[in-house]
Design an enzyme around this catalytic site. Sequence first.
Site, PDB file in Angstrom:
ATOM      1  N   LYS A  20     -14.358 104.493  25.004  1.00  0.00           N
ATOM      2  CA  LYS A  20     -13.990 105.645  25.292  1.00  0.00           C
ATOM      3  C   LYS A  20     -14.650 106.865  25.074  1.00  0.00           C
ATOM      4  O   LYS A  20     -14.717 107.798  25.834  1.00  0.00           O
ATOM      5  CB  LYS A  20     -12.395 105.855  24.687  1.00  0.00           C
ATOM      6  CG  LYS A  20     -11.820 107.266  25.051  1.00  0.00           C
ATOM      7  CD  LYS A  20     -10.456 107.307  24.151  1.00  0.00           C
ATOM      8  CE  LYS A  20     -10.919 107.892  22.955  1.00  0.00           C
ATOM      9  NZ  LYS A  20     -10.784 109.167  22.625  1.00  0.00           N
ATOM     10  N   ASN A  21     -15.062 106.737  23.519  1.00  0.00           N
ATOM     11  CA  ASN A  21     -15.983 107.931  23.126  1.00  0.00           C
ATOM     12  C   ASN A  21     -17.195 108.068  23.677  1.00  0.00           C
ATOM     13  O   ASN A  21     -17.903 109.034  23.713  1.00  0.00           O
ATOM     14  CB  ASN A  21     -15.800 107.921  21.678  1.00  0.00           C
ATOM     15  CG  ASN A  21     -14.409 108.066  20.981  1.00  0.00           C
ATOM     16  OD1 ASN A  21     -13.729 108.732  21.501  1.00  0.00           O
ATOM     17  ND2 ASN A  21     -14.389 107.630  19.691  1.00  0.00           N
ATOM     18  N   CYS A 117      -5.528 114.547  19.104  1.00  0.00           N
ATOM     19  CA  CYS A 117      -4.776 114.381  18.125  1.00  0.00           C
ATOM     20  C   CYS A 117      -4.825 115.366  16.910  1.00  0.00           C
ATOM     21  O   CYS A 117      -5.726 115.874  16.680  1.00  0.00           O
ATOM     22  CB  CYS A 117      -5.354 112.901  17.618  1.00  0.00           C
ATOM     23  SG  CYS A 117      -5.130 111.544  18.538  1.00  0.00           S
ATOM     24  N   ARG A 122     -10.540 120.893  13.273  1.00  0.00           N
ATOM     25  CA  ARG A 122     -11.671 120.474  14.109  1.00  0.00           C
ATOM     26  C   ARG A 122     -12.127 121.535  15.047  1.00  0.00           C
ATOM     27  O   ARG A 122     -11.999 121.691  15.985  1.00  0.00           O
ATOM     28  CB  ARG A 122     -11.239 119.185  15.022  1.00  0.00           C
ATOM     29  CG  ARG A 122     -10.761 117.928  14.313  1.00  0.00           C
ATOM     30  CD  ARG A 122     -10.609 116.711  15.173  1.00  0.00           C
ATOM     31  NE  ARG A 122      -9.829 116.968  16.099  1.00  0.00           N
ATOM     32  CZ  ARG A 122      -9.538 115.939  16.982  1.00  0.00           C
ATOM     33  NH1 ARG A 122     -10.542 114.792  17.142  1.00  0.00           N
ATOM     34  NH2 ARG A 122      -8.615 116.165  17.891  1.00  0.00           N
ATOM     35  N   ASP A 317     -12.573 106.695  12.620  1.00  0.00           N
ATOM     36  CA  ASP A 317     -11.527 106.010  13.614  1.00  0.00           C
ATOM     37  C   ASP A 317     -11.021 104.857  13.488  1.00  0.00           C
ATOM     38  O   ASP A 317     -10.195 104.217  13.969  1.00  0.00           O
ATOM     39  CB  ASP A 317     -12.244 106.186  15.101  1.00  0.00           C
ATOM     40  CG  ASP A 317     -12.006 107.453  15.643  1.00  0.00           C
ATOM     41  OD1 ASP A 317     -11.662 108.137  15.141  1.00  0.00           O
ATOM     42  OD2 ASP A 317     -12.739 107.709  16.735  1.00  0.00           O
ATOM     43  N   ARG A 409      -3.947 106.486  25.137  1.00  0.00           N
ATOM     44  CA  ARG A 409      -5.088 107.333  25.447  1.00  0.00           C
ATOM     45  C   ARG A 409      -6.416 106.713  25.043  1.00  0.00           C
ATOM     46  O   ARG A 409      -7.414 107.184  25.741  1.00  0.00           O
ATOM     47  CB  ARG A 409      -5.063 108.641  24.224  1.00  0.00           C
ATOM     48  CG  ARG A 409      -3.946 109.507  24.769  1.00  0.00           C
ATOM     49  CD  ARG A 409      -4.212 110.805  23.838  1.00  0.00           C
ATOM     50  NE  ARG A 409      -5.431 111.203  23.538  1.00  0.00           N
ATOM     51  CZ  ARG A 409      -6.203 111.445  22.462  1.00  0.00           C
ATOM     52  NH1 ARG A 409      -5.536 111.365  21.436  1.00  0.00           N
ATOM     53  NH2 ARG A 409      -7.315 111.898  22.433  1.00  0.00           N
TER      54      ARG A 409
END
Length: 449
Positions: A20-21, A117, A122, A317, A409
Amino acid sequence: MFVISGGRPLCGVVSASGSKNAALPIMAASLVCSGQLRLSRVPDVVDVHSLRKLLATLGVRSTITADEPGGMTLEATSQKHHVAGYELVRKMRAGICVLGPLLASRGHARVSLPGGCNIGHRPIDLHLRGLSALGADLRVENGYVVAEADRLRGAEVNLAGPHGSTVTGTCNIMTAAALASGRTVITSAACEPEVIDLGHCLNRMGGNISGLGTPVIEIDGVDQLAGATHEVIPDRIETGTLLIAAAITGGDVTVLDARADHLVQTTNLLQHLGVCVQLPSSSGDAHRGTCEIRARANGRIRAAHVVAGPYPGVPTDLQAQLMALLCIAHGSSTVVDRVFPDRFLHAAELMRLGARIHRRGDSAVIDGVARLGGANVMAGDLRASAALVLAGLAAEGHTEIRRIYHLDRGYEQLETKLNGLGARITRTDDTPEPGSPHWRRQRRTASTT
C-alpha cells in the site's frame, strides 16, 4: 467489527499482497505521466480506492485490469483540475502525495492538509521546505496548501527532521523534481523500499534518478515523462504481520511473494525472540527478489528491548504488532518508537486482554504474561487494529474488535488470509457494547418507539 475465537495455532501458506505504501505515491505519479501508467500488484484496500477517487477529481482516469492480479491503468486525460479537496484527502495521509506532482505538471496546486491515522504529530513542513527550495510559492490558507510555480528548478533539498527523514516527503519532492529544470539533490532522503519503488517507476517513465536506497538522491529533471509498466513491491508490513501471527499463536506459517531483504531487522528480531525463521539463501538474486519466508514458533517468546526507527530499522508500522507479541513473552520487555514517539494508543486496548503495559518516559514497558484472555476492544488506527487481531488470535476465548474500518485501509482481506491458516474470525455488523453511550441511546430509542 471482528469476532475472534482465539487460542488456535496458525499453520499453512499465504501470499503477501502488494505494498500500500508503495502503490499510493506511484499512483499519484500518474499526474506527471503523459501516457498510460500500467501497474500490477496494487492492493485492494480502502486507501487505494480513496486515492483513485481523488485522482479522478484531478482528471486521472483509472481502470482495473481484471485479468492481472492487482492490475490498474491510470492516465491523466485532463490538465484542468488542480484542487485536491478535504473530503477525500482527510481520509488518508498519502493524499498529500498529489501536491508535488500537481505542482510540477500543472504549475499550481491547492491541496487540503492531510488526515490518516491518529498516531502522533506528523507535520508536512518538510514537504513544504522541499518544494519551496525548488522554487514554489507556498502558503497555507483555510486548511489548504496553495502552491504555484511556472516551472520548478533543481536545487539542494535537505529533508532531515527531528525523527529522521520523511518517506512521503521524499516521494513528493522526488516526483516533483523529476520534471524540474536542472539537477536536484535530496540529502537526508528516506531510504525505505517504498521510496526506491517509486524511483524505479519514475525511471521507467523516462526519469533520471540515482542514489535510490541511500540518503542522497540525485534527480536530473526531464521535460516529459512517458507511460510505463511497473509491478508494485510486496508489502513488507503485511509480511511482518503474518510472520508475527505465526509466532504469537504458536504456529507455523510460510509467506510467499515476500521480500526478505526488506525485513532484515524484523526477521533478525524474531529470531532473537526465539522464533524459527527460515529465509532464502543470501547468494545470487534470490535474496533481492520475491521469495518465501517461514516463521515457526519454538517455545515461549523471549523478552527484548525493541526500537522502531527509520529503514533499515524495525518499522514503526510493525511496532504495535511486535508489542502484542511481547505481551506473552517470558520476562520484561521495552518498546521505543523513534519515528512516532507517542504511537502507543494500542497499549490500553491490549491491557483489556490481560497484558501488563505501562509507560516509562518515551518507552512502553511490557511485563509478559503466560496467556491473554478475550475481551471487547476498540481499534484506534491501522496498525493498532492489526495488533489487536494478533492478540485476539492468541487470547483464550472470544475477542470483539470494533472500528475495523481502520484495518481495511491497509490490509487486503486479512481475515480471509488468517482464516485460511486456521483462524476463526467473523466479520459482522458492529453492535454497541452494553453500558456504552451508543448502547444507552439505542435502549432509549427502543423504549420510546
